[in-house]
Design a protein around this motif. Structure first.
Motif: not given
Length: 295
Positions: A64-65, A88, A116, A118, A136, A139, A155, A166, A176
């Protein structure tokens, strides 16, 4: 060079729209990405909120972002996290997890806004049934690459000489991209499969104009150039190609149809764990889900 363009299926939920690019009839995956949703921008009325009741997943990881707004994530591991723009959320379902997504209580009086992405990542062979996990990354903890008129937040994976922290269960890229009018950025051909999704503005790929919200699959091995005709935003996603196909039914992804059937029976039979703090509701198994793919 563009290989394929996928126009999303738009689901109008009244207060907001969800645009689903993957899975599509013409293509089910781009690297590990097997599900791509873009939602909003939207603002709900005073007192309203997003309320995605508890529901299960297997053999995948959800990502999810957010560009705008906040969402409270809860899951059956006991995780609780308010997702904010630029961070993220990676939830690895593995052998099974249940989660809910709701607007935070303190945003409902004025009417929450949200905008956003998903996405779901299929877990690779040998890792489909790993233990569920939640991660999690704020940013501030994600690499930001800045050039002439371009700002890229990485991300997942490694891009433009930097790497995100991540977890990647298989080779993955996700970024992004925010471009000022007239700016360009090269999309190198390091990943097996790559796609771009422009969410704001007007942009072109190798001089060919692209339509807002279309998922543009880039040809393997081709170094593409994304150019902003006006101030624009785009998501870059992809990674290593999967050697074996994946099946999708509702919220379940697996290389095995039998495993999906077992998950359906387990959800009907109440054999998945519950979500602490959100046990009162759940989403029943649909007879005909919106997302089905049997390659």
């Amino acid at each position: 060079m563009i290989e394929t363009i996928i126009t999303p299926v738009t689901h109008d939920l009244g207060a907001f729209k969800v645009r689903r690019s993957l899975p599509a009839k013409t293509r089910t995956m781009v690297g590990p990405f097997i599900f791509v949703d873009q939602f909003g921008p939207a603002r709900l009325g005073p007192g309203e909120g997003m309320d995605v009741r508890p529901h299960p997943h297997i053999n995948l990881a959800t990502v999810t972002y957010l560009f705008e707004g906040t969402i409270d994530h809860r899951d059956s591991l006991g995780s609780f996290q308010t997702i904010a723009p630029g961070a993220i959320n990676l939830m690895t379902a593995g052998k099974g997890i249940v989660h809910s997504e709701r607007s935070p209580a303190d945003t409902r009086a004025a009417g929450p806004g949200f905008y956003g992405m998903q996405t779901w990542l299929a877990l690779p062979d040998g890792k489909e049934e790993i233990d569920p996990a939640f991660e999690h990354v704020a940013g501030a903890g994600l690499p930001l690459v800045e050039g002439e008129g371009v700002r890229a937040r990485v991300l997942m994976g490694s891009l433009w000489g930097v790497s995100a922290a991540t977890t990647c269960h298989s080779p993955t890229i996700y970024a992004d991209l925010v471009l000022q009018a007239g700016a360009s950025v090269a999309i190198e051909a390091e990943a097996d499969e790559r796609a771009l999704l422009v969410t704001e503005g007007q942009a072109s790929i190798d001089g060919e104009a692209v339509t807002l919200f279309d998922l543009v699959i880039l040809a393997p091995g081709h170094r593409a150039v994304l150019t902003a005709e006006s101030a624009s935003r785009a998501m870059l996603l992809g990674g290593g190609a999967f050697a074996t196909p994946r099946h999708v039914f509702w919220n379940f992804v697996s290389s095995s149809r039998e495993r999906i059937q077992q998950a359906k029976e387990d959800w009907r039979g109440g054999r998945f764990p519950t979500v602490p703090g959100d046990e009162a509701e759940y989403i029943p198994l649909p007879e005909v889900p919106l997302t089905v793919s049997y390659p």
